[in-house]
Design a protein around this motif. Structure first.
Motif: not given
Length: 381
Positions: A223-239
């Protein structure tokens, strides 16, 4: 063959090692493990002294005052002490132009010794380097990892790692490597495109993925769609992660009762690859034409990945749009619209999931890819 792989920033060299061993070769990886990611290496050269207090405090203070990481001195002497065992290899391959992740004045003398006492050396274009960064700066691409900086030069400090490759010391390192290696191999289209026409370029060999170790996870209807976001903080803007964050705000408001969002930050590699097992959708990166290593491993698990999947990639692999992965563009509404399409059409999620796994097995099989490396090394040694 005896093969020495220098550096590990993604798991590319580990998967290549596994394929080469399966094919009967001896392989050694030397590297730092890439800071918090802690990738496996056979010879660990990471700083020990300056990663613990009180030396870590002084390391950070010196870096703040001088921009120099004093831990590089320790790593230099750790590598130098290993030089007697880094010999007698048929092939040496560097993960990229800054494989030891230290200033060229320290790095070049070590490479001189290593190249001298082994048969042949090769270079990967895998991550930032002199050719790719200058290409991104000078070419009129629709976007690249330097797009945020080109649009706002005030972000320069966020791009110091990438821009260092345009400085004289790293140009000297680049020239040395191109003069003392047999050739350079690109790991995906983001590095292939800048190298086209370069006399030292040996071609593209896709990232090897060990699908024997990565289990496909059947995405059961939910029923729920699971969305994942794994952040590498030094590359936050670059990515381009801000576009994912903004899109998730839109989706959470629109489908609050149908979507679960999971976010992590700066996880070690082993924790990271387990953290998205239950997710249906993985948000990887925006400013790319092809998939990086994290995206490919998620696709091998059967996740629907938002990543680089540009027209050039579709044409290279003879694919149709939105069949294997979702091309992530630097537009929050566009990403939100693509997420909405998947949430409202869960059958599409299952379709892409199966296609993604099949694509990895066909185009990124670690044994087949390892044989392609062997073929190139044999042809040019």
């Amino acid at each position: 063959m005896r093969i020495l792989l220098i550096g590990e920033f993604s798991r590319l060299h580990n998967s290549l090692k596994e394929g080469l061993i399966t094919l009967g070769h001896e392989v050694v990886i030397i590297g730092t493990g890439d800071q918090f990611k802690k990738y496996p290496v056979d010879i660990d050269i990471d700083s020990k002294l300056f990663n613990r207090q009180p030396f870590l405090f002084f390391r950070k203070l010196i870096h703040k005052l001088t921009k120099f990481d004093i831990a590089q001195i320790e790593i230099y002497f750790r590598i130098k002490s290993k030089l007697p065992i880094l010999k007698g290899f048929d092939v040496v391959q560097l993960i990229n132009e800054d494989a030891f992740f230290m200033h060229p004045k320290l790095q070049i003398p070590l490479l001189v010794y290593i190249f001298k006492q082994n048969k042949s050396a090769y270079l990967l274009s895998c991550g930032d380097d002199y050719i790719s960064i200058n290409h991104y700066l000078k070419s009129n691409l629709k976007y690249s990892i330097l797009t945020p900086y080109k649009e706002n030069p005030n972000l320069k400090s966020k791009f110091n790692y990438s821009l260092k490759y345009t400085t004289k010391p790293y140009k000297k390192l680049h020239d040395y490597l191109y003069q003392n290696t047999e050739g350079v191999i690109a790991s995906d289209l983001d590095y292939h495109l800048p190298l086209k026409g370069n006399n030292h370029y040996l071609g593209l060999i896709p990232n090897p993925i060990n699908t024997d170790k990565i289990e496909y996870i059947d995405l059961k209807p939910s029923y729920r769609i699971i969305v994942f976001l794994g952040i590498n903080s030094p590359n936050y803007i670059k990515k381009g992660i801000q576009f994912f964050d903004e899109a998730l705000e839109i989706i959470s408001q629109k489908y609050g009762d149908k979507v679960t969002v999971i976010k992590t930050e700066n996880l070690p590699y082993d924790e990271y690859i387990q953290s998205y097992n239950q997710a249906h959708i993985v948000l990887d990166q925006v400013y790319a034409y092809d998939q990086g290593y994290n995206a490919l491993e998620a696709m091998a698990k059967g996740k629907v990945v938002f990543t680089g999947a540009e027209q050039e990639w579709l044409e290279y692999y003879n694919l149709e749009e939105d069949t294997v992965a979702i091309n992530a563009l630097p537009h929050s509404k566009y990403i939100a619209d693509k997420l909405s399409m998947l949430i409202e059409n869960p059958d599409k999620i299952l379709e892409i999931s199966k296609n993604a796994r099949a694509f990895i097995e066909k185009e990124h099989n670690y044994i087949n890819i390892s044989q392609r490396y062997l073929d190139v090394w044999t042809a040019h040694s």
